[in-house]
Design an enzyme around this catalytic site. Structure first.
Site, PDB file in Angstrom:
ATOM      1  N   HIS A  78      -3.363   4.469 -11.027  1.00  0.00           N
ATOM      2  CA  HIS A  78      -3.076   3.032 -11.109  1.00  0.00           C
ATOM      3  C   HIS A  78      -3.553   2.475 -12.455  1.00  0.00           C
ATOM      4  CE1 HIS A  78      -1.256   1.890  -7.400  1.00  0.00           C
ATOM      5  NE2 HIS A  78      -2.278   2.219  -6.626  1.00  0.00           N
TER       6      HIS A  78
ATOM      7  N   HIS B 286      -5.482   8.935  -7.252  1.00  0.00           N
ATOM      8  CA  HIS B 286      -4.530   7.847  -7.009  1.00  0.00           C
ATOM      9  C   HIS B 286      -4.975   6.581  -7.730  1.00  0.00           C
ATOM     10  CE1 HIS B 286      -1.829   5.355  -4.374  1.00  0.00           C
ATOM     11  NE2 HIS B 286      -2.786   4.457  -4.592  1.00  0.00           N
ATOM     12  N   GLU B 287      -6.244   6.239  -7.595  1.00  0.00           N
ATOM     13  CA  GLU B 287      -6.748   5.014  -8.224  1.00  0.00           C
ATOM     14  C   GLU B 287      -6.764   5.125  -9.748  1.00  0.00           C
ATOM     15  OE1 GLU B 287      -6.892   2.521  -6.460  1.00  0.00           O
ATOM     16  OE2 GLU B 287      -6.907   3.491  -4.493  1.00  0.00           O
TER      17      GLU B 287
ATOM     18  N   GLU C  63       2.831   2.346  -5.646  1.00  0.00           N
ATOM     19  CA  GLU C  63       2.064   3.230  -4.768  1.00  0.00           C
ATOM     20  C   GLU C  63       2.640   4.642  -4.781  1.00  0.00           C
ATOM     21  OE1 GLU C  63      -0.847   2.628  -3.341  1.00  0.00           O
ATOM     22  OE2 GLU C  63      -0.704   0.708  -4.377  1.00  0.00           O
TER      23      GLU C  63
END
Length: 293
Positions: A150, A146-147, A223
C-alpha cells in the site's frame, strides 16, 4: 510522483472540459449572465474539496496513533523478541519495495493491520495484538507485505486525490444545480433564496452517495493490488492466501472510521458497492490465478 502528476493533470483536464461543455451548451453563459461565475465556483469547489482530504492525509499518522492507541516500537530497543522480529520484517519488506523504513506500531484489538502516512518514506505500519496472537509468522509477514505494498503503491496519496476530486465535483455540481433551480425554476431574481440552499443540500447528499461508490470502487482495486504486491515481495502467493483464509475464520477488529479503508480487513457495508474491501473469497481467488514472478 509521476503517477500523481498525471492523475492531477487528468482530473484538471476533466474539470476544464466540464467547464467548456457547460459554456458550449449555453448553461455557463446563462448562469454567468444571471450572476454565477463558474470559474470562481470551480476554484472554490476545488479548495473545499481538496483541503479537508489533504489535511487528513498530512495528520493521518498522528490520528492513527491517537485513535487506536498504537505504540510505536523503538527499532533500536524493541521490548521483546516478537517486537524485534516485527520491526526487522517490516524493514526487510520496505527494502525490497524500495521505500524508506516506516514506523512500526502495535495496538490492542482484534485481528487487523493498517498502513498510513502522507509520504512513502515516512509512513506508519501498525498491527493489532489480536493479529499477532492469531496468525503464524508466515501469515503475519504476508499481512505486513500487503501493508508495505500500500505504501509503495502510494495508495494513501492517490485515494486522497480521488477523494478531493469527487468532493470538488460534489460541491461544484450541487451549487450549479441549486443556482439553476433558484433562478430558472423558482424565478428568483434577487439574492439566492431558500430554493438554492435546499437544492444544494439535497444534491450534496445524493452526489455524496454516488461519490462514495467511486471511492469505494478504487479502494477495492487497491486491495487486490496490495495482495498481489505482498505475493511478489514474498516470492509466493500462499502466505497471503493463508493470511486471508485466517482472517475469514476470525472476527476482524474494527478500525476508527477514518482508517477503515486502510485495514487489512474491511468493515461491513450496507451494500457491496460501498465496501472498501472485496470479499475475502474473491481476494483469495485473485491470488490463486495470478502469476508470481
Amino acid at each position: 510522483m509521476k503517477r500523481i502528476f498525471l492523475f492531477l493533470l487528468t482530473n484538471i483536464a476533466v474539470m476544464v472540459v466540464l467547464s467548456i461543455t457547460m459554456n458550449v451548451l449555453g448553461v455557463g453563459r446563462y448562469l454567468t449572465a444571471n450572476g454565477l461565475d463558474l470559474s470562481q465556483l470551480l476554484i472554490f469547489s476545488a479548495l473545499v474539496g481538496f483541503t479537508g482530504a489533504i489535511i487528513s492525509l498530512l495528520i493521518s499518522k498522528w490520528m492513527a496513533k491517537t485513535s487506536t492507541g498504537a505504540r510505536v516500537i523503538d527499532p533500536q530497543a524493541p521490548a521483546n523478541a516478537r517486537e524485534a522480529w516485527l520491526v526487522d520484517t517490516v524493514h526487510q519488506l520496505a527494502d525490497r519495495a524500495g521505500i524508506g523504513h516506516p514506523e512500526v506500531a502495535i495496538y490492542e484489538g482484534e485481528p487487523n493491520a493498517f498502513a498510513t502516512g502522507a509520504f512513502k518514506n515516512n509512513a506508519l505500519v501498525a498491527v493489532s495484538s489480536g493479529l499477532l496472537e492469531s496468525m503464524t509468522e508466515e501469515e503475519i509477514g504476508a499481512v505486513l507485505g500487503h501493508e508495505i505494498s500500500h505504501v509503495a503503491n502510494g495508495d494513501m496519496i492517490t485515494l486522497t486525490l480521488i477523494q478531493g476530486v469527487v468532493n470538488t465535483f460534489v460541491v461544484f455540481l450541487a451549487r450549479v444545480i441549486g443556482y439553476f433551480v433558484d433562478r430558472v425554476l423558482l424565478k428568483n431574481d434577487k439574492d439566492v433564496g431558500l430554493g438554492y440552499y435546499a437544492t444544494v443540500i439535497v444534491c450534496e447528499i445524493v452526489f455524496g452517495i454516488l461519490a462514495s461508490v467511486i471511492v469505494a470502487w478504487f479502494s477495492r482495486r487497491r486491495e487486490y493490488r496490495a495482495d498481489a504486491g505482498s505475493a511478489h515481495l514474498l516470492g509466493a502467493r500462499e502466505p497471503m492466501i493463508h493470511a486471508l483464509a485466517r482472517l475469514g475464520g476470525v472476527q476482524a477488529g474494527e478500525l476508527p472510521k477514518t482508517f477503515q479503508a486502510s485495514g487489512i480487513a474491511g468493515a461491513q457495508a450496507i451494500s457491496a458497492i460501498f465496501a472498501s474491501h472485496p470479499p475475502l473469497a474473491a481476494r483469495i481467488q485473485a491470488l490463486q490465478t495470478m502469476r508470481v514472478a
